[in-house]
Design a protein around this motif. Structure first.
Motif, PDB file in Angstrom:
ATOM      1  N   VAL A 182       0.860  -1.187   0.000  1.00 55.19           N
ATOM      2  CA  VAL A 182       0.000   0.000   0.000  1.00 55.19           C
ATOM      3  C   VAL A 182       0.894   1.233   0.000  1.00 55.19           C
ATOM      4  O   VAL A 182       1.849   1.327   0.773  1.00 55.19           O
ATOM      5  CB  VAL A 182      -0.932   0.027   1.234  1.00 55.19           C
ATOM      6  N   ILE A 183       0.567   2.178  -0.848  1.00 59.45           N
ATOM      7  CA  ILE A 183       1.397   3.374  -1.017  1.00 59.45           C
ATOM      8  C   ILE A 183       0.501   4.610  -0.935  1.00 59.45           C
ATOM      9  O   ILE A 183      -0.603   4.617  -1.493  1.00 59.45           O
ATOM     10  CB  ILE A 183       2.134   3.356  -2.370  1.00 59.45           C
ATOM     11  N   SER A 184       0.971   5.646  -0.234  1.00 64.76           N
ATOM     12  CA  SER A 184       0.245   6.911  -0.200  1.00 64.76           C
ATOM     13  C   SER A 184       0.793   7.822  -1.292  1.00 64.76           C
ATOM     14  O   SER A 184       1.956   7.694  -1.700  1.00 64.76           O
ATOM     15  CB  SER A 184       0.382   7.577   1.174  1.00 64.76           C
ATOM     16  N   HIS A 205      -9.416  12.468 -14.715  1.00 66.89           N
ATOM     17  CA  HIS A 205      -8.189  13.277 -14.691  1.00 66.89           C
ATOM     18  C   HIS A 205      -8.191  14.198 -13.470  1.00 66.89           C
ATOM     19  O   HIS A 205      -7.217  14.260 -12.698  1.00 66.89           O
ATOM     20  CB  HIS A 205      -8.105  14.097 -15.985  1.00 66.89           C
ATOM     21  N   ASP A 206      -9.295  14.902 -13.271  1.00 64.84           N
ATOM     22  CA  ASP A 206      -9.389  15.835 -12.143  1.00 64.84           C
ATOM     23  C   ASP A 206      -9.415  15.104 -10.807  1.00 64.84           C
ATOM     24  O   ASP A 206      -8.910  15.621  -9.799  1.00 64.84           O
ATOM     25  CB  ASP A 206     -10.642  16.697 -12.292  1.00 64.84           C
ATOM     26  N   ALA A 207     -10.018  13.904 -10.781  1.00 65.58           N
ATOM     27  CA  ALA A 207     -10.054  13.137  -9.531  1.00 65.58           C
ATOM     28  C   ALA A 207      -8.654  12.749  -9.084  1.00 65.58           C
ATOM     29  O   ALA A 207      -8.342  12.759  -7.887  1.00 65.58           O
ATOM     30  CB  ALA A 207     -10.915  11.887  -9.711  1.00 65.58           C
ATOM     31  N   ILE A 208      -7.780  12.419 -10.033  1.00 61.93           N
ATOM     32  CA  ILE A 208      -6.402  12.053  -9.694  1.00 61.93           C
ATOM     33  C   ILE A 208      -5.668  13.252  -9.107  1.00 61.93           C
ATOM     34  O   ILE A 208      -5.038  13.165  -8.035  1.00 61.93           O
ATOM     35  CB  ILE A 208      -5.668  11.523 -10.948  1.00 61.93           C
ATOM     36  N   LEU A 209      -5.766  14.392  -9.781  1.00 65.33           N
ATOM     37  CA  LEU A 209      -5.064  15.584  -9.286  1.00 65.33           C
ATOM     38  C   LEU A 209      -5.644  16.054  -7.963  1.00 65.33           C
ATOM     39  O   LEU A 209      -4.901  16.527  -7.084  1.00 65.33           O
ATOM     40  CB  LEU A 209      -5.147  16.695 -10.328  1.00 65.33           C
ATOM     41  N   SER A 210      -6.946  15.915  -7.781  1.00 66.92           N
ATOM     42  CA  SER A 210      -7.581  16.305  -6.523  1.00 66.92           C
ATOM     43  C   SER A 210      -7.113  15.416  -5.373  1.00 66.92           C
ATOM     44  O   SER A 210      -6.937  15.895  -4.243  1.00 66.92           O
ATOM     45  CB  SER A 210      -9.105  16.216  -6.663  1.00 66.92           C
ATOM     46  N   ALA A 211      -6.903  14.124  -5.646  1.00 65.81           N
ATOM     47  CA  ALA A 211      -6.416  13.221  -4.607  1.00 65.81           C
ATOM     48  C   ALA A 211      -5.003  13.615  -4.172  1.00 65.81           C
ATOM     49  O   ALA A 211      -4.676  13.586  -2.975  1.00 65.81           O
ATOM     50  CB  ALA A 211      -6.436  11.785  -5.117  1.00 65.81           C
ATOM     51  N   TYR A 212      -4.150  13.990  -5.109  1.00 62.83           N
ATOM     52  CA  TYR A 212      -2.817  14.489  -4.763  1.00 62.83           C
ATOM     53  C   TYR A 212      -2.935  15.730  -3.881  1.00 62.83           C
ATOM     54  O   TYR A 212      -2.229  15.877  -2.874  1.00 62.83           O
ATOM     55  CB  TYR A 212      -2.029  14.832  -6.036  1.00 62.83           C
ATOM     56  N   ALA A 263      -5.776   6.190   1.669  1.00 61.65           N
ATOM     57  CA  ALA A 263      -6.576   7.416   1.568  1.00 61.65           C
ATOM     58  C   ALA A 263      -5.695   8.657   1.734  1.00 61.65           C
ATOM     59  O   ALA A 263      -4.738   8.633   2.528  1.00 61.65           O
ATOM     60  CB  ALA A 263      -7.671   7.392   2.629  1.00 61.65           C
ATOM     61  N   PRO A 264      -5.987   9.712   0.968  1.00 60.96           N
ATOM     62  CA  PRO A 264      -7.090   9.829   0.000  1.00 60.96           C
ATOM     63  C   PRO A 264      -6.731   9.200  -1.338  1.00 60.96           C
ATOM     64  O   PRO A 264      -5.661   9.452  -1.878  1.00 60.96           O
ATOM     65  CB  PRO A 264      -7.243  11.344  -0.149  1.00 60.96           C
TER      66      PRO A 264
END
Length: 310
Positions: A182-184, A205-212, A263-264
């Protein structure tokens, strides 16, 4: 010419008697005789020779009988097909799939089960990106599309949620974090992030950047992939890391390892879209089958996640 005239003609020919044909048709003999004479006048030919006991086909009647039967058979087929279409039991569906969707097992499995449920249905599939598929819906070149929402111009479409697929991090083999299950996202913040062009799937695309961003880091944007599944070969080439739908872990690119994200973590959402106001029972039936199957898949996924944490 009324199609009923052909039915009367065939019935009289098969019974050799207007009286017996009238009984079979559930009508009186005089009206049937009038209908046969009306048909003969309309065609300008004599179909039957009237005899003391019954009638006999003339040569012209003999020649026209098989053609009349063909027309009646076609009418029956037409009515049967119309009823099957109205019940969503026959027809052709042109179905679009967003990038990497065919790799999610529940989707091809559901399509296969649907074809088994409705064997008179044919499906043609094409894979593209969400904006292109929505444009194809507007242009009537596809009837239904599984997309990654949001859909452009949603007012012209009816969009139904299907599922939220977990994502994983793809690392090049030999990476310093290869042994971590597992990696954060903050652990790979300095790694070039290989991501697809936003226009191919703006929601994911936006979901990935938002998670970062939620993890408190800003990714280093690396090379851009031509499609979602195209990120994995670039990771295998050692050009960076990528966040992809978990189903892409089935791609045996070699030189890539896949790891759960703590998470996230973003989710790869899928939805099914059809034209607003569309009245195709067969398409409506497939939408229902897809939604039911995906709902069951998500319940199973939640149950598996629960037992994994026990």
């Amino acid at each position: 010419m009324d199609i009923r005239h052909l039915r009367y003609f065939v019935t009289v020919a098969e019974h050799g008697s207007i009286t017996r044909a009238a009984e079979a048709l559930g009508m009186e003999q005089p009206p049937l005789s009038q209908q046969i004479r009306q048909l003969e006048r309309n065609l300008g030919v004599v179909l039957f020779e009237r005899q003391t006991r019954g009638v006999r086909l003339t040569d012209i009647g003999q020649a026209l009988l098989p053609r009349a039967r063909t027309i009646l058979d076609l009418q029956g087929q037409f009515l049967s097909t119309a009823q099957e279409l109205a019940r969503g039991e026959a027809g052709h569906i042109r179905m679009g799939l967003a990038g990497a969707v065919p790799l999610l097992p529940v989707i091809p499995l559901t399509i296969r089960r649907f074809r088994e449920m409705v064997p008179n249905v044919t499906l043609s599939l094409e894979e593209s990106n969400t904006p292109a598929l929505c444009a194809a819906l507007h242009d009537h070149t596809v009837d239904l599309a599984i997309i990654r929402p949001p859909a452009p111009d949603p007012a012209r479409l009816s969009v139904f949620h299907l599922l939220d697929e977990p994502t994983v991090i793809a690392l090049p083999r030999g990476h310093r974090l290869t042994t971590c299950p597992v990696i954060s996202l903050d652990m790979v913040a300095d790694e070039p992030l290989i991501i697809f062009a936003r226009e191919l799937g703006p929601g994911f695309h936006d979901a990935i950047l938002s998670a970062y961003q939620s993890a408190g880091v800003t990714p280093v944007i690396g090379q851009q992939a031509p499609q979602i599944a195209g990120t994995v070969p670039l990771v295998a080439a050692g050009l960076g890391v990528s966040v992809v739908p978990r189903s892409l872990s089935q791609i045996h690119a070699g030189g890539v390892t896949f790891h759960a994200i703590s998470a996230p973590a973003p989710r790869a959402t899928l939805a099914v879209a059809i034209r607003a106001g569309q009245n195709m029972p067969l398409v409506t039936r497939l939408v229902h089958v897809l939604r039911s199957a995906c709902k069951a898949w998500e319940k199973q996924l939640v149950a598996e996640s629960f037992f994994e944490t026990e």
